[in-house]
Motif scaffolding. Structure first.
Motif, PDB file in Angstrom:
ATOM      1  N   TYR A  12       2.195  -8.269 -20.883  1.00 60.17           N
ATOM      2  CA  TYR A  12       1.711  -9.641 -20.859  1.00 60.17           C
ATOM      3  C   TYR A  12       2.228 -10.420 -21.970  1.00 60.17           C
ATOM      4  O   TYR A  12       2.526 -11.707 -21.656  1.00 60.17           O
ATOM      5  CB  TYR A  12       0.144  -9.452 -21.257  1.00 60.17           C
ATOM      6  N   GLU A  13       2.866 -10.124 -22.997  1.00 60.74           N
ATOM      7  CA  GLU A  13       3.504 -10.833 -23.989  1.00 60.74           C
ATOM      8  C   GLU A  13       4.827 -11.386 -23.212  1.00 60.74           C
ATOM      9  O   GLU A  13       5.231 -12.557 -23.497  1.00 60.74           O
ATOM     10  CB  GLU A  13       4.023 -10.078 -25.218  1.00 60.74           C
ATOM     11  N   ALA A  14       5.453 -10.202 -22.545  1.00 60.73           N
ATOM     12  CA  ALA A  14       6.842 -10.831 -21.809  1.00 60.73           C
ATOM     13  C   ALA A  14       6.482 -12.002 -20.714  1.00 60.73           C
ATOM     14  O   ALA A  14       7.164 -12.936 -20.801  1.00 60.73           O
ATOM     15  CB  ALA A  14       7.394  -9.654 -21.313  1.00 60.73           C
ATOM     16  N   LEU A  15       5.532 -11.771 -20.152  1.00 63.46           N
ATOM     17  CA  LEU A  15       5.074 -12.650 -18.980  1.00 63.46           C
ATOM     18  C   LEU A  15       4.858 -13.967 -19.887  1.00 63.46           C
ATOM     19  O   LEU A  15       5.329 -15.222 -19.208  1.00 63.46           O
ATOM     20  CB  LEU A  15       3.834 -12.274 -18.301  1.00 63.46           C
ATOM     21  N   ALA A  16       4.259 -14.181 -20.837  1.00 60.86           N
ATOM     22  CA  ALA A  16       4.136 -15.539 -21.578  1.00 60.86           C
ATOM     23  C   ALA A  16       5.344 -16.090 -21.860  1.00 60.86           C
ATOM     24  O   ALA A  16       5.216 -17.382 -22.197  1.00 60.86           O
ATOM     25  CB  ALA A  16       3.055 -15.176 -22.703  1.00 60.86           C
ATOM     26  N   MET A  70      -7.228  -9.661 -24.823  1.00 62.48           N
ATOM     27  CA  MET A  70      -7.602  -8.236 -24.396  1.00 62.48           C
ATOM     28  C   MET A  70      -8.585  -7.588 -25.113  1.00 62.48           C
ATOM     29  O   MET A  70      -7.894  -7.191 -26.458  1.00 62.48           O
ATOM     30  CB  MET A  70      -6.521  -7.471 -23.841  1.00 62.48           C
ATOM     31  N   SER A  71      -9.639  -7.306 -24.839  1.00 62.66           N
ATOM     32  CA  SER A  71     -10.598  -6.615 -25.976  1.00 62.66           C
ATOM     33  C   SER A  71     -10.497  -5.204 -25.648  1.00 62.66           C
ATOM     34  O   SER A  71     -10.569  -4.239 -26.394  1.00 62.66           O
ATOM     35  CB  SER A  71     -12.062  -7.035 -25.520  1.00 62.66           C
ATOM     36  N   LEU A  81      -2.221   3.435 -13.657  1.00 60.60           N
ATOM     37  CA  LEU A  81      -2.887   2.480 -13.420  1.00 60.60           C
ATOM     38  C   LEU A  81      -3.622   1.975 -14.714  1.00 60.60           C
ATOM     39  O   LEU A  81      -3.708   2.985 -15.794  1.00 60.60           O
ATOM     40  CB  LEU A  81      -4.448   2.558 -12.705  1.00 60.60           C
ATOM     41  N   SER A  82      -3.423   0.582 -15.237  1.00 57.84           N
ATOM     42  CA  SER A  82      -4.170   0.180 -16.374  1.00 57.84           C
ATOM     43  C   SER A  82      -5.147  -0.611 -16.215  1.00 57.84           C
ATOM     44  O   SER A  82      -5.182  -1.535 -15.184  1.00 57.84           O
ATOM     45  CB  SER A  82      -2.923  -0.389 -17.420  1.00 57.84           C
ATOM     46  N   ILE A  83      -6.228  -0.882 -16.940  1.00 57.65           N
ATOM     47  CA  ILE A  83      -7.387  -1.849 -16.538  1.00 57.65           C
ATOM     48  C   ILE A  83      -7.605  -2.487 -17.844  1.00 57.65           C
ATOM     49  O   ILE A  83      -7.738  -1.839 -18.878  1.00 57.65           O
ATOM     50  CB  ILE A  83      -8.762  -1.102 -16.038  1.00 57.65           C
ATOM     51  N   ASP A  84      -7.482  -3.697 -17.770  1.00 57.98           N
ATOM     52  CA  ASP A  84      -7.733  -4.526 -19.418  1.00 57.98           C
ATOM     53  C   ASP A  84      -8.905  -5.409 -18.935  1.00 57.98           C
ATOM     54  O   ASP A  84      -8.979  -6.255 -17.835  1.00 57.98           O
ATOM     55  CB  ASP A  84      -6.607  -5.210 -19.726  1.00 57.98           C
ATOM     56  N   LEU A  85      -9.626  -5.477 -20.088  1.00 55.77           N
ATOM     57  CA  LEU A  85     -10.904  -6.636 -19.964  1.00 55.77           C
ATOM     58  C   LEU A  85     -10.492  -7.540 -20.950  1.00 55.77           C
ATOM     59  O   LEU A  85      -9.725  -7.393 -22.082  1.00 55.77           O
ATOM     60  CB  LEU A  85     -12.080  -6.018 -20.360  1.00 55.77           C
ATOM     61  N   PHE A  86     -10.582  -8.829 -20.430  1.00 53.54           N
ATOM     62  CA  PHE A  86     -10.007  -9.864 -21.333  1.00 53.54           C
ATOM     63  C   PHE A  86     -11.031 -11.294 -21.257  1.00 53.54           C
ATOM     64  O   PHE A  86     -11.808 -11.323 -20.521  1.00 53.54           O
ATOM     65  CB  PHE A  86      -8.820 -10.346 -20.789  1.00 53.54           C
ATOM     66  N   SER A  87     -10.701 -12.163 -22.126  1.00 53.42           N
ATOM     67  CA  SER A  87     -11.411 -13.501 -22.317  1.00 53.42           C
ATOM     68  C   SER A  87     -10.324 -14.373 -22.295  1.00 53.42           C
ATOM     69  O   SER A  87      -9.318 -14.282 -22.915  1.00 53.42           O
ATOM     70  CB  SER A  87     -12.155 -13.439 -23.343  1.00 53.42           C
ATOM     71  N   THR A  88     -10.428 -15.486 -21.636  1.00 51.58           N
ATOM     72  CA  THR A  88      -9.608 -16.488 -21.436  1.00 51.58           C
ATOM     73  C   THR A  88     -10.001 -17.855 -21.762  1.00 51.58           C
ATOM     74  O   THR A  88     -11.120 -18.200 -21.262  1.00 51.58           O
ATOM     75  CB  THR A  88      -8.684 -16.879 -19.825  1.00 51.58           C
ATOM     76  N   ARG A  89      -9.224 -18.632 -22.446  1.00 53.46           N
ATOM     77  CA  ARG A  89      -9.463 -19.960 -22.806  1.00 53.46           C
ATOM     78  C   ARG A  89      -8.220 -21.090 -22.497  1.00 53.46           C
ATOM     79  O   ARG A  89      -7.392 -20.517 -22.862  1.00 53.46           O
ATOM     80  CB  ARG A  89      -9.949 -20.358 -23.961  1.00 53.46           C
ATOM     81  N   ALA A  90      -8.443 -21.839 -21.937  1.00 55.81           N
ATOM     82  CA  ALA A  90      -7.400 -23.131 -21.984  1.00 55.81           C
ATOM     83  C   ALA A  90      -8.122 -24.457 -21.824  1.00 55.81           C
ATOM     84  O   ALA A  90      -9.024 -24.527 -21.270  1.00 55.81           O
ATOM     85  CB  ALA A  90      -6.440 -22.865 -20.772  1.00 55.81           C
TER      86      ALA A  90
END
Length: 169
Positions: A12-16, A70-71, A81-90
């Motif tokens: 995710y850091e790379a994608l950003a 990502m919590s 597989l990876s599963i991540d729970l997250f909160s997003t704000r923009a």
């Protein structure tokens, strides 16, 4: 390659960064990624270039304010597989800072399910909890982007369950 929480976070850091060379360390060139909702930006993204275009559009529309926390990250080594729970704000660029309207403030909780192979993500799906999908659609609508705008995914129902065409009373 062993799948780890650190590798998921690094992807995710790379994608950003929007740097294709860095991104393809973690994301396959032919990645498919499903984004929920009914906006022009919902649907399947095909390939890393389409995925980067979408992320660039998010950055531009939000004025760079996108934050994702990502919590929890769960790993299934056997299935890769990876599963991540997250909160997003923009916050939409140009919106009033005090506004909490869905058109101005994108805020939701969600989950990503990522399929990995050879240390790279090959497919991902993204789901939003609660009324977050409505807020997501309203946020994109307020951005004023029409069909065919940069970053738009393509609708592909090939993995969707068949729709029941019977009329209901």
């Amino acid at each position: 390659m062993k799948l780890t929480e650190q590798r998921v976070r690094a992807a995710y850091e790379a994608l950003a960064t929007l740097d294709k060379d860095h991104i393809t360390t973690f994301w396959a060139e032919d990645v498919r990624f499903l984004t929920p909702g009914r906006s022009v930006h919902s649907g399947w993204r095909h390939g890393i270039d389409d995925t980067i275009r979408f992320m660039r559009t998010v950055r531009d529309v939000s004025g760079g304010s996108l934050e994702t926390d990502m919590s929890t990250i769960l790993i299934d080594q056997d299935r890769q597989l990876s599963i991540d729970l997250f909160s997003t704000r923009a916050r939409r660029e140009g919106s009033r800072p005090e506004s909490r309207a869905a058109a101005d403030l994108l805020s939701f909780d969600g989950v990503h399910v990522l399929k990995w192979s050879d240390g790279r993500i090959h497919e991902g799906t993204f789901a939003i909890f609660g009324d977050g999908t409505r807020r997501y659609d309203q946020w994109w609508k307020a951005a004023g982007l029409a069909d065919g705008a940069t970053g738009a995914g393509t609708v592909d129902d090939s993995h969707a369950p068949p729709r029941n065409k019977e009329k209901r009373n």
